[in-house]
Design an enzyme around this catalytic site. Structure first.
Site, PDB file in Angstrom:
ATOM      1  N   CYS A  89       3.522   8.551   0.863  1.00  0.00           N
ATOM      2  CA  CYS A  89       3.943   7.649   2.227  1.00  0.00           C
ATOM      3  C   CYS A  89       4.247   6.309   1.522  1.00  0.00           C
ATOM      4  O   CYS A  89       3.275   5.763   0.813  1.00  0.00           O
ATOM      5  CB  CYS A  89       3.043   7.590   3.226  1.00  0.00           C
ATOM      6  SG  CYS A  89       3.297   6.356   4.368  1.00  0.00           S
ATOM      7  N   CYS A 135       0.703  -2.858  15.576  1.00  0.00           N
ATOM      8  CA  CYS A 135       0.909  -2.661  14.178  1.00  0.00           C
ATOM      9  C   CYS A 135       0.398  -3.728  13.181  1.00  0.00           C
ATOM     10  O   CYS A 135       0.769  -4.829  13.363  1.00  0.00           O
ATOM     11  CB  CYS A 135       2.472  -2.228  13.802  1.00  0.00           C
ATOM     12  SG  CYS A 135       2.800  -1.800  12.116  1.00  0.00           S
ATOM     13  N   CYS A 177      -1.060   2.538   8.270  1.00  0.00           N
ATOM     14  CA  CYS A 177      -0.129   1.313   8.612  1.00  0.00           C
ATOM     15  C   CYS A 177      -0.714   0.081   8.275  1.00  0.00           C
ATOM     16  O   CYS A 177      -0.915  -0.693   9.383  1.00  0.00           O
ATOM     17  CB  CYS A 177       0.121   1.483  10.168  1.00  0.00           C
ATOM     18  SG  CYS A 177       0.105   3.264  10.809  1.00  0.00           S
ATOM     19  N   GLU A 209       0.930  -0.961  -0.133  1.00  0.00           N
ATOM     20  CA  GLU A 209       0.154  -0.043  -0.153  1.00  0.00           C
ATOM     21  C   GLU A 209       0.872   1.396   0.037  1.00  0.00           C
ATOM     22  O   GLU A 209       2.222   1.250   0.390  1.00  0.00           O
ATOM     23  CB  GLU A 209      -0.983  -0.107   1.173  1.00  0.00           C
ATOM     24  CG  GLU A 209      -0.274  -0.067   2.580  1.00  0.00           C
ATOM     25  CD  GLU A 209      -1.187  -0.127   3.759  1.00  0.00           C
ATOM     26  OE1 GLU A 209      -2.217  -0.871   3.330  1.00  0.00           O
ATOM     27  OE2 GLU A 209      -0.806   0.597   4.690  1.00  0.00           O
ATOM     28  N   CYS A 227       5.917  -5.353  16.048  1.00  0.00           N
ATOM     29  CA  CYS A 227       5.229  -4.429  17.039  1.00  0.00           C
ATOM     30  C   CYS A 227       3.756  -4.844  17.215  1.00  0.00           C
ATOM     31  O   CYS A 227       3.145  -5.222  16.134  1.00  0.00           O
ATOM     32  CB  CYS A 227       5.272  -2.962  16.686  1.00  0.00           C
ATOM     33  SG  CYS A 227       7.024  -2.419  16.182  1.00  0.00           S
ATOM     34  N   CYS A 254       6.713  -6.982   7.749  1.00  0.00           N
ATOM     35  CA  CYS A 254       7.750  -6.287   8.521  1.00  0.00           C
ATOM     36  C   CYS A 254       8.142  -7.483   9.808  1.00  0.00           C
ATOM     37  O   CYS A 254       7.308  -8.302  10.051  1.00  0.00           O
ATOM     38  CB  CYS A 254       7.348  -5.069   9.319  1.00  0.00           C
ATOM     39  SG  CYS A 254       8.496  -4.224  10.388  1.00  0.00           S
TER      40      CYS A 254
HETATM   41  N1  SAH Z   1       8.804   0.666  10.678  1.00  0.00           N
HETATM   42  C1  SAH Z   1       8.956   2.051  10.795  1.00  0.00           C
HETATM   43  C2  SAH Z   1       8.097   3.028   9.819  1.00  0.00           C
HETATM   44  C3  SAH Z   1       6.784   2.440   9.122  1.00  0.00           C
HETATM   45  S1  SAH Z   1       5.383   2.513  10.695  1.00  0.00           S
HETATM   46  C4  SAH Z   1       8.407   2.525  12.100  1.00  0.00           C
HETATM   47  O1  SAH Z   1       7.943   1.615  12.994  1.00  0.00           O
HETATM   48  O2  SAH Z   1       8.815   3.816  12.389  1.00  0.00           O
HETATM   49  C5  SAH Z   1       5.233   4.146  10.657  1.00  0.00           C
HETATM   50  C6  SAH Z   1       4.677   4.844  12.012  1.00  0.00           C
HETATM   51  O3  SAH Z   1       3.329   4.215  12.260  1.00  0.00           O
HETATM   52  C7  SAH Z   1       5.234   4.309  13.231  1.00  0.00           C
HETATM   53  O4  SAH Z   1       5.573   5.595  14.162  1.00  0.00           O
HETATM   54  C8  SAH Z   1       4.455   3.290  13.777  1.00  0.00           C
HETATM   55  O5  SAH Z   1       4.787   3.212  15.068  1.00  0.00           O
HETATM   56  C9  SAH Z   1       3.304   3.764  13.426  1.00  0.00           C
HETATM   57  N2  SAH Z   1       1.980   2.849  13.606  1.00  0.00           N
HETATM   58  C10 SAH Z   1       2.006   1.679  13.579  1.00  0.00           C
HETATM   59  N3  SAH Z   1       0.865   1.025  13.705  1.00  0.00           N
HETATM   60  C11 SAH Z   1       0.191   2.046  14.173  1.00  0.00           C
HETATM   61  C12 SAH Z   1      -1.286   2.197  14.601  1.00  0.00           C
HETATM   62  N4  SAH Z   1      -2.119   0.929  14.842  1.00  0.00           N
HETATM   63  N5  SAH Z   1      -1.643   3.372  14.992  1.00  0.00           N
HETATM   64  C13 SAH Z   1      -0.620   4.330  15.025  1.00  0.00           C
HETATM   65  N6  SAH Z   1       0.414   4.595  14.659  1.00  0.00           N
HETATM   66  C14 SAH Z   1       0.805   3.080  14.395  1.00  0.00           C
HETATM   67 FE1  SF4 Z   2       7.461  -2.855  11.462  1.00  0.00          FE
HETATM   68 FE2  SF4 Z   2       4.998  -1.834  12.226  1.00  0.00          FE
HETATM   69 FE3  SF4 Z   2       6.799  -2.080  14.063  1.00  0.00          FE
HETATM   70 FE4  SF4 Z   2       7.129   0.057  11.953  1.00  0.00          FE
HETATM   71  S1  SF4 Z   2       5.560  -0.125  13.690  1.00  0.00           S
HETATM   72  S2  SF4 Z   2       8.854  -1.617  12.876  1.00  0.00           S
HETATM   73  S3  SF4 Z   2       6.122  -1.434  10.462  1.00  0.00           S
HETATM   74  S4  SF4 Z   2       6.077  -3.728  13.180  1.00  0.00           S
END
Ligand code: SAH
Ligand code: SF4
Length: 345
Positions: free
Chosen positions: A108, A122, A337, A95, A119, A115
């Site tokens: 973006c 996410c 995300c 996406e 996390c 990934c």
């Molecule tokens: N992997 C990188 C970049 C992609 S995620 C990172 O983690 O920074 C980009 C941003 O989206 C990150 O700050 C991540 O914490 C946030 N993010 C992921 N899932 C989310 C969610 N469910 N709600 C709000 N922010 C989220």
């Molecule tokens: Fe990966 Fe999502 Fe964590 Fe970013 S926030 S490092 S995309 S698992």
């Protein structure tokens, strides 16, 4: 040429020139081709009218411009946001989001299919890892979204889509250099932002590149105990080591960092979390961006209340930490995300 079907999107200008020479053409054809692709948004050799018919046919027979298929495009009714699902040449779906701000158009970009970082909050992390994207596949996302707004200029890039950019370091760097290049998209480094969960060795590599890009760090907690509950990477790279690497980074680059902090109800949004965070990052060349969690299916994490978010911001500000609360955009199309792709799959 060794490979049939060389993909021009995977090449920088020098490599394009070498390829033209290998095809028996003059080197300057490479810059003309780059103009078609990056300046004019033309991806069909047949339309490249300053090339002879013979050259157009040769290019079509032996090379390609590996654009993904536009699988679907959702437009937010509330915000100037469009979200595309793109189908790559091997059928994987990624996406890409386009945000049309008053100051310019921002894309973006995803850097991986999935990934590895896992996390818990996410959607991308919960779906697991498939593969890295190539520099060309990152570029193709920008070209494809620009095409959706009739080639209007893209002025900003954020590497905050699916994936961890620093876990795909070399392709990611190739991509931003081509995005910046005058023969490429011509986007200033100051308009390119990378977001990372905090991979220390790669942050050190990035420091050596000394590019005036914007670096965002997904911190989300003020200590390892809390952080490792939601971000497994915290077990590999302790927060104090991470902050040390970041201080070195800003000492050299003099570029202000952004700490991203997702506020999750009852997990990391207490007043003492805000105070501890302020303590930890005090004196750093950095600001904090608070992000209300976008709840995903498959876990019971909820977003903090408005009051708690405002309180958290106020504590940080009172402690002298510049803090903003992220305005939400495109939540009606799940433009956050990995969520739309998650539903689609
Ligand atoms: N992997 C990188 C970049 C992609 S995620 C990172 O983690 O920074 C980009 C941003 O989206 C990150 O700050 C991540 O914490 C946030 N993010 C992921 N899932 C989310 C969610 N469910 N709600 C709000 N922010 C989220
Ligand atoms: Fe990966 Fe999502 Fe964590 Fe970013 S926030 S490092 S995309 S698992």
């Amino acid at each position: 040429m060794t490979e049939n079907f060389k993909d021009w999107l995977e090449l920088d200008l020098e490599e394009m020139e070498a390829t033209m020479v290998a095809l028996g053409e003059s080197k300057f054809r490479a810059r003309q081709l780059a103009d078609w692709i990056y300046k004019k948004g033309v991806f069909d050799f047949a339309e490249m009218t300053n090339f002879s018919l013979a050259l157009r046919e040769k290019l079509a027979e032996q090379t390609k411009i590996g654009m993904p298929n536009l699988y679907s495009l959702a437009e937010s009714k509330r915000d100037p946001v469009k979200k595309a699902l793109l189908e790559l040449q091997d059928g994987e779906i990624i996406e890409t989001v386009l945000m049309q701000y008053s100051y310019g158009n921002s894309v973006c970009v995803s850097t991986q299919v999935g990934c590895k970082m896992g996390c818990t909050f996410c959607a991308t992390g919960q779906a697991g890892f498939k593969r890295n994207l190539t520099a060309g596949e990152m570029m193709a996302q920008v070209l494809q979204l620009r095409d959706q707004i009739d080639g209007t200029r893209i002025s900003h890039l954020v590497l905050m889509g699916m994936g961890e950019p620093l876990d795909n370091y070399s392709e990611m760097i190739k991509f931003i250099k081509r995005a910046n290049a005058a023969w490429g998209l011509g986007i200033g480094y100051r308009h390119i932002s990378i977001s990372t969960c905090g991979l220390i060795p790669q942050i050190r590599l990035l420091q050596k590149e000394d590019l005036p890009i914007n670096l965002s760090i997904s911190l989300h907690a003020p200590n390892d105990k809390l952080r490792s509950q939601i971000m497994p990477i915290a077990k590999r790279y302790p927060i104090d080591d991470l902050l040390k690497a970041l201080r070195d980074y800003t000492d050299q680059t003099r570029r202000r960092l952004t700490f991203e902090y997702n506020l999750i109800d009852g997990v990391n949004d207490r007043e003492k979390d805000a105070l501890e965070l302020a303590q930890k990052i005090k004196g750093m060349l950095a600001m904090v961006n608070l992000i209300p969690l976008n709840p995903i299916e498959g876990n019971n994490l909820r977003r903090s209340s408005k009051e708690k978010i405002n309180k958290f911001a106020q504590i940080l500000n009172d402690q002298g930490i510049e803090t903003t609360i992220r305005r939400e955009m495109g939540t009606d199309i799940d433009a956050a995300c990995g969520q739309l792709r998650g539903k689609f799959l």
